[in-house]
Design an enzyme around this catalytic site. Sequence first.
Site, short mmCIF file in Angstrom:
data_model
loop_
_atom_site.label_atom_id
_atom_site.label_comp_id
_atom_site.label_asym_id
_atom_site.label_seq_id
_atom_site.Cartn_x
_atom_site.Cartn_y
_atom_site.Cartn_z
N GLN A 107 30.02 -7.57 -9.75
CA GLN A 107 30.41 -6.64 -11.36
C GLN A 107 31.19 -5.28 -10.91
O GLN A 107 31.31 -4.76 -12.16
CB GLN A 107 29.26 -6.08 -11.27
CG GLN A 107 28.40 -7.46 -11.82
CD GLN A 107 26.89 -7.13 -12.98
OE1 GLN A 107 27.06 -7.55 -13.86
NE2 GLN A 107 25.97 -6.95 -11.76
N ASN A 108 31.28 -5.01 -9.66
CA ASN A 108 32.02 -3.32 -9.52
C ASN A 108 33.30 -4.18 -9.20
O ASN A 108 34.27 -4.40 -9.22
CB ASN A 108 32.08 -3.30 -7.72
CG ASN A 108 30.59 -2.70 -8.12
OD1 ASN A 108 29.42 -2.75 -9.06
ND2 ASN A 108 29.79 -2.63 -6.82
N ASP A 110 35.52 -1.32 -8.00
CA ASP A 110 35.99 0.01 -7.64
C ASP A 110 36.96 -0.39 -6.72
O ASP A 110 36.77 0.19 -5.84
CB ASP A 110 34.50 0.51 -7.13
CG ASP A 110 33.51 -0.21 -6.25
OD1 ASP A 110 33.85 -1.36 -5.68
OD2 ASP A 110 32.37 0.55 -6.31
N HIS A 125 34.71 -7.96 -12.74
CA HIS A 125 34.61 -7.09 -14.38
C HIS A 125 36.13 -6.94 -13.79
O HIS A 125 36.37 -5.56 -14.30
CB HIS A 125 33.74 -6.50 -14.62
CG HIS A 125 31.52 -6.95 -15.29
ND1 HIS A 125 30.96 -6.57 -14.63
CD2 HIS A 125 31.82 -7.94 -15.68
CE1 HIS A 125 29.97 -7.36 -14.94
NE2 HIS A 125 30.57 -8.49 -16.29
N CYS A 133 47.44 -8.57 -18.09
CA CYS A 133 48.18 -8.99 -19.96
C CYS A 133 47.05 -9.62 -20.37
O CYS A 133 45.78 -10.66 -19.92
CB CYS A 133 49.01 -9.92 -19.28
SG CYS A 133 49.85 -10.55 -21.33
N CYS A 136 48.28 -13.32 -20.97
CA CYS A 136 48.48 -14.40 -20.16
C CYS A 136 47.16 -14.40 -19.39
O CYS A 136 47.62 -15.63 -17.88
CB CYS A 136 49.93 -14.82 -20.33
SG CYS A 136 50.53 -13.43 -18.81
N CYS A 160 53.59 -7.07 -21.04
CA CYS A 160 53.94 -8.42 -19.63
C CYS A 160 55.27 -8.88 -19.17
O CYS A 160 55.91 -8.82 -20.55
CB CYS A 160 53.21 -9.06 -20.07
SG CYS A 160 52.76 -10.82 -18.72
N CYS A 163 55.28 -12.78 -20.44
CA CYS A 163 55.12 -12.82 -21.70
C CYS A 163 55.31 -12.26 -23.09
O CYS A 163 55.07 -13.35 -23.94
CB CYS A 163 53.87 -13.83 -21.81
SG CYS A 163 52.20 -12.72 -21.78
N GLY A 200 21.94 -4.71 -5.34
CA GLY A 200 22.53 -3.50 -5.73
C GLY A 200 23.26 -3.65 -7.54
O GLY A 200 23.60 -3.37 -7.87
P1 NAD Z 1 23.61 -0.80 -12.83
O1 NAD Z 1 23.57 0.71 -12.81
O2 NAD Z 1 22.57 -1.19 -14.30
O3 NAD Z 1 21.96 -1.29 -11.86
C1 NAD Z 1 22.37 -0.48 -10.48
C2 NAD Z 1 20.67 -1.20 -9.55
O4 NAD Z 1 20.85 -0.84 -8.43
C3 NAD Z 1 19.84 -0.78 -10.10
O5 NAD Z 1 18.61 -1.52 -10.38
C4 NAD Z 1 19.73 0.02 -8.80
O6 NAD Z 1 17.99 0.83 -9.48
C5 NAD Z 1 19.76 -0.28 -8.17
N1 NAD Z 1 20.70 0.96 -6.89
C6 NAD Z 1 21.53 1.78 -6.64
N2 NAD Z 1 21.34 2.75 -6.06
C7 NAD Z 1 20.82 1.66 -5.03
C8 NAD Z 1 21.13 1.28 -3.64
N3 NAD Z 1 22.02 1.79 -3.16
N4 NAD Z 1 20.67 0.29 -3.04
C9 NAD Z 1 20.14 -0.81 -3.69
N5 NAD Z 1 20.00 -0.86 -5.12
C10 NAD Z 1 20.90 0.34 -5.49
O7 NAD Z 1 24.57 -2.14 -12.40
P2 NAD Z 1 25.44 -2.79 -12.34
O8 NAD Z 1 23.61 -4.74 -12.71
O9 NAD Z 1 26.55 -3.26 -11.52
O10 NAD Z 1 25.58 -3.24 -14.03
C11 NAD Z 1 26.39 -1.94 -14.60
C12 NAD Z 1 27.87 -2.81 -15.57
O11 NAD Z 1 28.84 -1.18 -15.10
C13 NAD Z 1 28.16 -3.42 -13.81
O12 NAD Z 1 29.13 -4.36 -14.57
C14 NAD Z 1 29.25 -2.87 -13.33
O13 NAD Z 1 31.14 -3.47 -14.14
C15 NAD Z 1 29.79 -1.56 -13.72
N6 NAD Z 1 29.86 -0.50 -13.33
C16 NAD Z 1 30.24 -0.54 -12.12
C17 NAD Z 1 30.15 -0.23 -10.96
C18 NAD Z 1 31.51 0.39 -10.11
O14 NAD Z 1 32.54 -0.22 -9.87
N7 NAD Z 1 31.49 0.82 -8.41
C19 NAD Z 1 29.92 1.47 -10.89
C20 NAD Z 1 28.91 1.55 -12.76
C21 NAD Z 1 28.80 0.60 -13.06
ZN ZN Z 2 51.56 -11.74 -20.10
#
Ligand code: NAD
Ligand code: ZN
Length: 263
Positions: A107-108, A110, A125, A133, A136, A160, A163, A200
């Site tokens: 989901q990250n 980063d 995500h 884009c 497309c 884009c 397109c 996480g």
């Molecule tokens: P969240 O913030 O909802 O939950 C994070 C979970 O990880 C919590 O339950 C917390 O207790 C746990 N946690 C924190 N540090 C930890 C560690 N070191 N080891 C183990 N567990 C740990 O995050 P989510 O469920 O990913 O949802 C948040 C949304 O926000 C996602 O969709 C994501 O796209 C986005 N997001 C991304 C980033 C990133 O890219 N690094 C950062 C923040 C939010």
């Molecule tokens: Zn396009």
Amino acid sequence: MEKLIERAVRDLCGSAYAIALTGAGISTESGIADFRGPSGIWTRDPEAERRAYRSYEKFLRNPKEWWEERLTSPSLLGNLEKAVPNPGHYALTELERLGILKCVITQNVDGLHQKAGITNLFEYHGSVLKLRCVSCGLRFAQDAFDLEKLRREDQLPPRCPKCGGIIKTDGVAFGEPIPGDVASQSLEEAGKCDLMLICGTSAVVYPFANLPRFARERGKTIIIEINADPTPLTEEGISDYLIQGKTGEILPKIVEGVKKAVK
Ligand code: NAD
Ligand code: ZN
């Protein structure tokens, strides 16, 4: 905890198709705040959450203004370009190299799994390192457009080259549909895995949180959570067990155990 780590090692070694799901928690040890952990961005500033929910609507209404704001205000998650992977990311890469892990669905946004060298990665995500884009779905490296120049010349939003559609950052905003390609590939992976290692994530963001539920419905999949706190998956019995603690400490121990077992 040691007993559970040994159990995870046994389960991983016995699996035929293991996959990992990750969330913001795996990156907190790289200095990137999560949203809902104890020092998460939403936990500290609920107004920031409300603003984030309005962002996509704003993009649809006025992409030019959205881009201008984007290029002139600091990002919510800080400067992610400088962030580096931590032992948790590297441990998953090692499990992939060992042939045990078949893919990571994150989901990250980063880009840290990519920096840590994962080859089969689905960024559910999107990624801050890319642009996309919205018409497309084509993705571009972040530096494929000179955004500052476009801003100076009043040419935003970027268009884009294929397109003519409007280009947005690849990161999926709240309310924005998950890009079709990653949504279907992720579902396919969740449908065929026999082990899911969930690292996480608070597992409350949908539709991502449907992936473990979908795997559970299929019956035999072993679902393991590694998280600082219990989640709805733990409480509803979707996961078989939770190894409670930090991914940057637990995942390297699992890799150590797997390496000993496969020797
Ligand atoms: P969240 O913030 O909802 O939950 C994070 C979970 O990880 C919590 O339950 C917390 O207790 C746990 N946690 C924190 N540090 C930890 C560690 N070191 N080891 C183990 N567990 C740990 O995050 P989510 O469920 O990913 O949802 C948040 C949304 O926000 C996602 O969709 C994501 O796209 C986005 N997001 C991304 C980033 C990133 O890219 N690094 C950062 C923040 C939010
Ligand atoms: Zn396009």
